[in-house]
Design an enzyme around this catalytic site. Sequence first.
Site, mmCIF file in Angstrom:
data_model
loop_
_atom_site.group_PDB
_atom_site.id
_atom_site.type_symbol
_atom_site.label_atom_id
_atom_site.label_comp_id
_atom_site.label_asym_id
_atom_site.label_seq_id
_atom_site.Cartn_x
_atom_site.Cartn_y
_atom_site.Cartn_z
ATOM 1 N N LYS A 1 0.855 -1.187 0.000
ATOM 2 C CA LYS A 1 0.000 0.000 0.000
ATOM 3 C C LYS A 1 0.892 1.240 0.000
ATOM 4 O O LYS A 1 1.702 1.436 0.902
ATOM 5 C CB LYS A 1 -0.916 0.015 1.224
ATOM 6 C CG LYS A 1 -1.803 1.260 1.273
ATOM 7 C CD LYS A 1 -2.504 1.411 2.608
ATOM 8 C CE LYS A 1 -3.194 2.764 2.681
ATOM 9 N NZ LYS A 1 -3.729 3.053 4.022
ATOM 10 N N THR B 1 -8.462 3.526 12.656
ATOM 11 C CA THR B 1 -8.751 4.334 13.842
ATOM 12 C C THR B 1 -10.159 4.096 14.375
ATOM 13 O O THR B 1 -10.375 4.056 15.592
ATOM 14 C CB THR B 1 -8.555 5.824 13.521
ATOM 15 O OG1 THR B 1 -7.260 6.030 12.958
ATOM 16 C CG2 THR B 1 -8.693 6.668 14.775
#
Length: 343
Positions: A186, A296
């Site tokens: 990524k 998160t």
Amino acid sequence: MSLTVTLNGEARQLSGPLSVAAMLTGLGLDPAKIAVERNLAIVPRSAYDAVTVEEGDTFEIVHFIGGGNAPATVPRPQADAEHPPQRQDRPLVIAGRKYQSRLIIGTGKFKSYEDNARALEASGAQIVTVAVRRVNLTDPGQPRLIDFIDPKKYTYLPNTAGCFTGEDAVRTLRLAREAGGWDLVKLEVLGEKKLLYPDMLETLRATEMLAKDGFKVMVYCSDDPLMARRLEDMGAVAIMPLASPIGSGMGLTATVNIRMIIEDAKVPVIVDAGIGTASDAAVAMELGCDAVISNTAIAHAQEPVKMAAAMKLAVEAGRLAWLAGRMPKKAYADPSSPLTGLI
């Protein structure tokens, strides 16, 4: 004398010799209302009488029109509200590998690796993003992620979080490949520390460098459809537009742009950054995204394991809703029960 010239893309025979002014008059044009280009050079209006038309000249003659006028195009066939096209439930395939789960979770911000591992199990995710950081040489016995999340069971997706140049990103991923042999990666190259938006110029450079180096690059990017197309042309195996700023939890703030990216892309589109809760993930999937990343929102939930389970269900529900096709929105009420035969 006969002259062959090209006028606005079409070959024309003119009787010469003649000036540009005479040519325009012969065409029935008012020199005061047009502009003329001859062989890629502008002809000043004051020189129309002095410039002679020569054999083989190419002219572009232009004027002003109302904005928006354009040649007719063949409209894309669209299904009406009563007969929408049936959507196909294609599997999630990234760089040739098929995945059952459409949820990807991160490994940052959790209180412990144990919490991370339990949340991962509850999420049903098969891919986890991992950062590359220096080993703490003063305490080499510290717990390691690999001891809690087995890379043989899950796909590790090394990322370049914290990189601000293409060179830093490439260097980081080369180290990741050496450490674990991973070529599916990524890429994120950030512009500055406040917004953590992607620096798209550096991202494009890094994508090109990594693709040439044999990496299969999933790219974190802005929600710009043109940038998404360019990344795909450079070899990106997945496009990952941000929903909103990293870690903000604001959810999807650019649904129109992301929908356009989805419509145009030939590789998976995975919403990355800004997911705050399960409903955000469902909205992303209802748009037609192929998958969602959440870090998160899970790690900072009051109960991460429960939120991970909620994300799993939301992604599944959103995908199913997209396949089902939502009802059209209406401006007024429409009764569910027939009004005929009332008592």
